[in-house]
Design a protein around this motif. Structure first.
Motif, PDB file in Angstrom:
ATOM      1  N   ALA A  66     -47.882  83.598  48.208  1.00 28.64           N
ATOM      2  CA  ALA A  66     -49.000  83.543  49.441  1.00 28.64           C
ATOM      3  C   ALA A  66     -49.395  85.023  49.484  1.00 28.64           C
ATOM      4  O   ALA A  66     -50.641  85.344  49.676  1.00 28.64           O
ATOM      5  CB  ALA A  66     -48.717  82.913  50.512  1.00 28.64           C
ATOM      6  N   ASP A  76     -51.890  80.636  44.321  1.00 30.23           N
ATOM      7  CA  ASP A  76     -51.864  79.388  45.096  1.00 30.23           C
ATOM      8  C   ASP A  76     -51.076  78.434  44.321  1.00 30.23           C
ATOM      9  O   ASP A  76     -51.299  77.058  44.717  1.00 30.23           O
ATOM     10  CB  ASP A  76     -53.128  78.917  45.198  1.00 30.23           C
ATOM     11  N   ARG A 112     -48.614  76.597  46.488  1.00 28.27           N
ATOM     12  CA  ARG A 112     -49.053  75.788  47.443  1.00 28.27           C
ATOM     13  C   ARG A 112     -49.566  74.652  46.946  1.00 28.27           C
ATOM     14  O   ARG A 112     -49.554  73.557  47.686  1.00 28.27           O
ATOM     15  CB  ARG A 112     -50.078  76.872  48.297  1.00 28.27           C
ATOM     16  N   ASN A 113     -50.600  74.692  45.809  1.00 30.79           N
ATOM     17  CA  ASN A 113     -51.286  73.530  45.243  1.00 30.79           C
ATOM     18  C   ASN A 113     -50.255  72.611  45.015  1.00 30.79           C
ATOM     19  O   ASN A 113     -50.568  71.371  45.017  1.00 30.79           O
ATOM     20  CB  ASN A 113     -52.133  73.943  44.245  1.00 30.79           C
TER      21      ASN A 113
END
Lengths: 276, 221
Positions: free
Chosen positions: A263, A268, A271-272
């Motif tokens: 991050a 990303d 996170r995705n």
């Protein structure tokens, strides 16, 4: 049948991978769940086969159960155990039953009276059976008093005042508050404190933990509540499941650190993946 | 077999619930009732559980009645209260059946007796928090001392007195600024760590049930 045909003929809603619900983290949650399931199974099999499994941590609060029942026996006073939010099927309730079984067996073997108060009538029936079984195994079926397994009220504060009243009248020397609690937690714990009971709390209710820490002698917090339920059995097979839990926690910490680094670098991908 | 049947039932329903929660087509599957109304099968199954719980209410009423009739028969200490409890239990239930949930007297007892009693019990918390906090905040160790200092800052951050002593427009945002930092950073981190542990602990507890290892709810080791 016609419903099924209509359902199949209707425009298919969007599903992740064609089958999973379209909610955040559904697929990731499923994969993590499966990984945890497999890991638990492997550790249990290793424990069953007598192979080496990693050491598990010591939970000091667990010994307090036996100490507290011992104290009640010496003082000739009863033991009280309760869980407010004890609905059938809730995994907190399954954990509560492990503690209840342990405490009931201790009480039956020491010939100490055990009082169990309930806010759920279905769970009360199972609690009654667990305590009856403990007395049966201890060879004292006649010492079991079914009037000591009491349904009070499924109304939060009706139950609370019922418990506070029983604690004030019966003056238990030990009180175990095990399971999920809400605002009644501190009222019950302070009632026990007023009669000088040794109190052990084990809860998964994050918001009630500070109250229990302040009011009780020993408190099992967070996942200690579930791990303690497993460790009470002293069965290596069940130990295996706690080892799996610890290993998974290490994996989660690694994931958190990796997530924080990615991050920071504005990547990303992880996170995705977690939110998928 | 007496032991195996409950274990099988538990495992089957645990898996059914998990599959319904995860699988979109099953979760969205609707059934049509004879009157033409539609409902998700998942909702119907959940409602069936609620219905079973309501039926089981009679077990609770039976337990209460048995205990308090026993108190009255044996003239145990405070036995007149048992009469009072039974009168209220059955009287209020009969009143509800006769008048309905919106009945004048039924509603009056609820709003005039139960609601104030609830609030009274809840208000006891304030006194119990004070007595528990007094014991917890006695500085006997470094941890207790740290907790007391933090609690003091949080209290000052929540009151106008704190703002008067150290304004939120001044250095570090005053007590309010420190309170916000304590709540949003160390406190939130601790809470999340606890929640992560709780998820893992709860999940593994469910796996133990799913694998048939957890048998203590049957009174077995």
């Amino acid at each position: 049948m016609s419903d099924l045909l209509l359902f199949l003929a209707a425009e298919a809603p969007k599903y992740k991978w064609g089958i999973f619900r379209d909610v955040k983290g559904c697929v990731f949650g499923f994969l993590v769940g499966m990984a945890l399931f497999v890991l638990t199974y492997i550790m249990i099999q290793r424990a069953r086969a007598g192979l080496k499994i990693p050491e598990i941590r010591h939970i000091p609060g667990l010994e307090a159960f036996e100490e507290a029942v011992g104290r009640a026996t010496e003082m000739g006073r009863p033991v009280h155990i309760t869980d407010y939010y004890e609905y059938m099927g809730d995994y907190d309730t399954f954990a509560f039953w492990s503690y209840l079984s342990h405490v009931a067996k201790l009480c039956a073997s020491y010939d100490t009276r055990i009082i169990n108060t309930n806010s759920d009538y279905l769970t009360m029936v199972i609690n009654e059976e667990i305590i009856r079984q403990a007395y049966l195994e201890a060879g004292r079926p006649d010492a079991f008093n079914k009037d000591d397994v009491r349904f009070l009220s499924d109304w939060q504060f009706g139950y609370t005042m019922g418990v506070a009243g029983i604690v004030a009248r019966e003056k238990p020397a030990a009180q175990f508050l095990v399971g999920y609690f809400y605002a009644e937690a501190l009222i019950i714990a302070e009632s026990g404190n007023l009669v000088g009971a040794v109190q052990v709390a084990a809860t998964s209710a994050v918001h009630q933990m500070p109250f229990f820490v302040a009011a009780c002698d020993y408190t099992l917090i967070g996942e200690e509540f579930y791990a303690g339920a497993a460790l009470l059995s002293k069965e290596p097979v069940i130990y295996g499941s706690v080892v799996a839990e610890d290993l998974m926690r290490v994996a989660f910490y690694a994931l958190i650190i990796a997530g924080a680094i990615l991050a920071t670098l504005k990547v990303d991908a992880l996170r995705n993946a977690v939110l998928f | 077999m007496r032991r195996e049947i409950p274990i099988i039932i538990t495992i089957v329903f645990l898996l059914v619930r998990a599959v319904f929660e995860l699988m979109g087509p099953l979760y969205d599957y609707q059934i049509t009732f004879p009157d033409g109304t539609k409902e998700k099968l998942f909702t119907s199954l959940s409602n069936a559980v609620v219905f079973m719980s309501v039926v089981a209410l009679f077990m609770g009423i039976w337990n209460l009645t048995r205990n308090h009739v026993s108190n009255i028969r044996r003239k145990k200490e405070n036995w007149p209260y048992s009469i009072w409890l039974l009168v209220l239990l059955y009287g209020y239930a009969i009143l509800g059946i006769v008048q309905g949930m919106k009945g004048k007297h039924f509603d009056w007892i609820y709003n005039g007796v139960i609601v104030p009693l609830d609030s009274t019990t809840f208000s006891l918390l304030a006194f119990f928090i004070a007595s528990a906090a007094y014991r917890a905040f006695r500085v006997r160790s470094l941890e207790a001392g740290l907790m007391m200092v933090v609690a003091f800052i949080i209290m000052l951050g929540n009151t106008s007195l704190g703002n008067a002593i150290w304004s939120q427009t001044s250095f570090l945002g005053g007590f309010k600024g420190i309170r916000d930092w304590l709540m949003n950073i160390p406190n939130a981190a601790g809470f999340r760590a606890l929640n992560l542990g709780l998820f893992l602990g709860g999940y593994v507890a469910a796996v133990r049930v799913a694998l048939g290892l957890e048998r203590r709810y049957l009174g077995q080791d």
